[in-house]
Design an enzyme around this catalytic site. Structure first.
Site, PDB file in Angstrom:
ATOM      1  N   PHE B 135      93.094 -28.687  32.770  1.00 46.56           N
ATOM      2  CA  PHE B 135      93.679 -29.475  33.855  1.00 46.56           C
ATOM      3  C   PHE B 135      95.194 -29.304  33.778  1.00 46.56           C
ATOM      4  CE2 PHE B 135      95.136 -33.272  36.087  1.00 46.56           C
ATOM      5  CZ  PHE B 135      94.392 -33.138  37.243  1.00 46.56           C
ATOM      6  N   ASP B 207      91.126 -33.657  25.104  1.00 46.27           N
ATOM      7  CA  ASP B 207      91.233 -34.436  26.336  1.00 46.27           C
ATOM      8  C   ASP B 207      89.803 -34.726  26.806  1.00 46.27           C
ATOM      9  OD1 ASP B 207      91.348 -35.225  29.021  1.00 46.27           O
ATOM     10  OD2 ASP B 207      93.050 -33.935  29.489  1.00 46.27           O
ATOM     11  N   TYR B 232      89.230 -44.095  34.626  1.00 53.14           N
ATOM     12  CA  TYR B 232      88.915 -44.377  36.031  1.00 53.14           C
ATOM     13  C   TYR B 232      87.876 -43.428  36.610  1.00 53.14           C
ATOM     14  CZ  TYR B 232      92.846 -41.030  36.619  1.00 53.14           C
ATOM     15  OH  TYR B 232      93.704 -39.968  36.535  1.00 53.14           O
ATOM     16  N   LYS B 233      87.348 -42.545  35.780  1.00 57.56           N
ATOM     17  CA  LYS B 233      86.304 -41.641  36.253  1.00 57.56           C
ATOM     18  C   LYS B 233      84.942 -42.233  35.871  1.00 57.56           C
ATOM     19  CE  LYS B 233      89.450 -37.705  35.677  1.00 57.56           C
ATOM     20  NZ  LYS B 233      89.669 -37.303  37.074  1.00 57.56           N
ATOM     21  N   ARG B 381      83.122 -29.486  44.498  1.00 53.15           N
ATOM     22  CA  ARG B 381      82.823 -30.119  43.218  1.00 53.15           C
ATOM     23  C   ARG B 381      82.002 -31.381  43.460  1.00 53.15           C
ATOM     24  NH1 ARG B 381      87.375 -32.496  39.093  1.00 53.15           N
ATOM     25  NH2 ARG B 381      87.602 -33.934  40.828  1.00 53.15           N
TER      26      ARG B 381
END
Lengths: 422, 422
Positions: B135, B207, B232-233, B381
């Site tokens: 990312f 990560d 928050y995912k 995605r």
């Protein structure tokens, strides 16, 4: 109340409140009945409209609109939109201010960015000047930054504001000052101090935590280089609401942030593998911000933008002056020592007194409905928030303090015990 | 559904949902009617209980209890209490994990801390290894850190997971990997990769943004050195809810943070002028956290702690495998290219396909009630969140995708236009 020697009555305070053009603002805050809240300089009160705003962000924006909120409900723009509003409030220009992260993290960015500008212009300058009495995190952050970069930087601490000139020499790269001291309430003249800092060849980083929203701030007019601050005190943003970061426009062509996160990238969603800074203050954004806290924060900020900051300042000074006079006339037999400047031009919006039993006195005051706070060592601190306090509140608070001291209520065992956080 | 060649019907999916022991969890989320939400890997859905929690934090904790909430409502302990819970979820020990800041800021802390450990043990090692496909913010942050410390560090990027061994030599100080790739969904075997990293003398920073809450994580068992991630995912913490930071217990006696803020101080309210790190992971706290976002985040996290992470993983794999099979059997005439590993052991909890018109296809899908997202370049995605999705949702999503492609709905002009954030 112009005669400084005449006794002040509660009736006079009531009269002053009736004549206060800002008195109507209080009804817009959800303050509990029966208390006088003198800690708005630590956590500002809840604006009534923030309740609905928070509920809407949770239920509609998060719950119903889900990921689409980044566009539909403008979450993407929030740190910039709110940053622009704060920028206006502190007298900055467009595109110079963002709302993001915490004050501590923003101090890190600001001092680091200032150091790197000086590395280009005057690399021999390796001293950072601050105040020993600065809020500790500012000093800790500088210590950590110096240890990280490990290139011979040192921190030079002055013991009193009047020592600034003596500390400014050809080694100084950056001066980090807090406009209003968190303990004493001392207010720097930002323009005058910045002029002296610049004359000595250094850059000025200002921490506005205890000034923004209570003292008119004019960063561009003062010629400041960087400014940071928090929004949960006088701006009533809510507990731990995101902080802000401001940089002067003249530095934008070459200023660098040490925290090069995707939100500060020129095109965050292009997902390129090399960093390219965004234009303007936006490059000081790092990661995804806490949207519930950020969105709710805007309510208190919007109220501030409606209010004349000069009128707020006049009221703040009237109240802090009243507080000092009441303590000194009505509580003179008690060992209370004013540590806040008497000179109005040097005073922020809180008033602090030392008392040998400060901790217990403050706990007793709180138990009796007057909420101030305690700061080491021995300091009773009273935040006088002009947005929602009046003259009568100040009268009642001092009267309760008189009772706590006269009747020695602070001696009760429950007021001696230390809380985790004070 | 064990025969990989037999056609799959919606009835079979309904049957599978009836037999799903986790199906009851869905009712605890406030998902809108009529959509299939396949973006829980970007923003998790709203747990119903979070509505009341957020309202209580605003009205009672902030509004009524005001500054007293730091003690009374345990705000002071929140980053630690929530950190402990996350620590348990990722298989860490007590006192090693805190909830704080953003993932980007925490990557900065972790890589900086790892570099400084290596400066003591193996100062000649000055290479940081990561993946080009990581990312982007992880790479940007490393770039910024290297520029700040300016001591000859460089970033070595591998193009594919199988290139890791070739990149590990005696120059490598730190390897920064994301357990599940945000685009492809590739899952690293954390233990196996960490062993190889350690064998080469480097430290491993993980990560966990795209794995925590969807893939069982065991940082201590894997021997990881540092881990960071967002909440928050898959943890359903709310938009931009604070991230987390974990450090292995064996480093705690000498690990240093670059962001030495007051919340990481041993005694934050003693207000001393010199920094002294707190014991444990607490030293990686910096400034005051956004309490509305932080407190609300705990609701989704608590749900995860109730659920067997292995059962969640089995369901996740059943759903992603179903997704792939449905696309490949029912949409085979369309130019969709799977970029997610077919091997279950190498797959996280989302499935991605390239399509030459990916951006427009995703916009058309969203307009037809299937919310996935688009990632550059050309990638559709689909996050398959086992907490609140079922087999029928997957069937319906693929059926909508079939219709968008068969009927070329994506050609409509409104689907060609780019949004600010995608």
């Amino acid at each position: 109340m112009t005669d400084a020697t005449a006794p002040i009555t509660r009736e006079q305070c009531e009269e002053a409140d009736r004549n206060d053009p800002l008195a109507g603002l209080r009804a817009r805050f959800a303050l509990p009945e029966g208390i006088v809240y003198l800690d708005g300089n630590s956590l500002g009160a809840l604006p009534r409209d923030a309740v609905a705003r928070a509920a809407d962000v949770v239920s509609r924006e998060w719950g119903a609109d889900l990921i689409g909120s980044w566009n539909k409900n403008h979450w993407f723009a929030l740190p910039l939109r709110i940053g622009e509003k704060i920028g206006r409030l502190i007298g900055g220009g467009a595109g110079e201010c963002v709302a993001t992260d915490t004050t501590s993290v923003n101090v890190f960015k600001a001092v680091s960015a200032a150091i790197r500008l000086q590395q280009q212009d005057a690399p021999a300058r390796r001293v950072i000047v601050s105040e020993r009495e600065n809020f500790p995190t500012d000093l800790y952050i500088v210590e950590g930054l110096m240890a990280l970069i490990d290139r011979g930087y040192s921190l030079r601490l002055i013991d009193a504001p009047e020592d600034l000139d003596a500390a400014l020499d050809e080694d100084v790269a950056v001066v980090l000052l807090t406009q209003v001291n968190y303990r004493t309430g001392h207010l720097w003249d930002m323009r005058e101090a910045t002029d002296r800092i610049h004359a000595a060849g250094a850059l000025a980083v200002w921490d506005l935590c205890h000034s923004v929203g209570a003292v008119p701030v004019a960063v561009a007019d003062a010629g400041a280089d960087f400014a940071v601050g928090c929004t949960y005190k006088y701006l009533n943003g809510g507990p731990g609401s995101p902080a802000f970061f401001w940089v002067a426009e003249r530095h934008l062509d070459r200023v660098e942030t040490p925290l090069t996160g995707w939100w500060g990238h020129d095109r965050p969603f292009a997902m390129t593998d090399a960093y390219a800074p965004a234009p303007g203050g936006r490059r000081f954004l790092v990661g995804t911000q806490p949207i519930l806290s950020m969105a709710t924060m805007e309510v208190g900020l919007d109220m501030h933008l409606e209010v004349d900051q000069e009128a707020l300042r006049r009221k703040s000074l009237a109240l802090t002056t009243l507080f000092i006079r009441l303590v000194e006339t009505r509580l003179s037999r008690h060992p209370l020592t004013l540590i806040t400047p008497r000179e109005e031009a040097q005073r922020g919006s809180h008033v602090s007194f030392r008392h040998p039993e400060g901790y217990a006195v403050m706990k007793a005051l709180i138990a009796n409905g007057v909420i101030g706070d305690y700061r080491e060592p021995e300091v009773l601190r009273f935040g006088v928030t002009p947005m929602y306090l009046g003259h009568t509140d100040v009268w009642d608070a001092v009267e309760t303090l008189r009772r706590v001291l006269d009747e020695e209520l602070w001696r009760a065992p429950e007021f001696q015990e230390r809380d985790a956080v004070t």
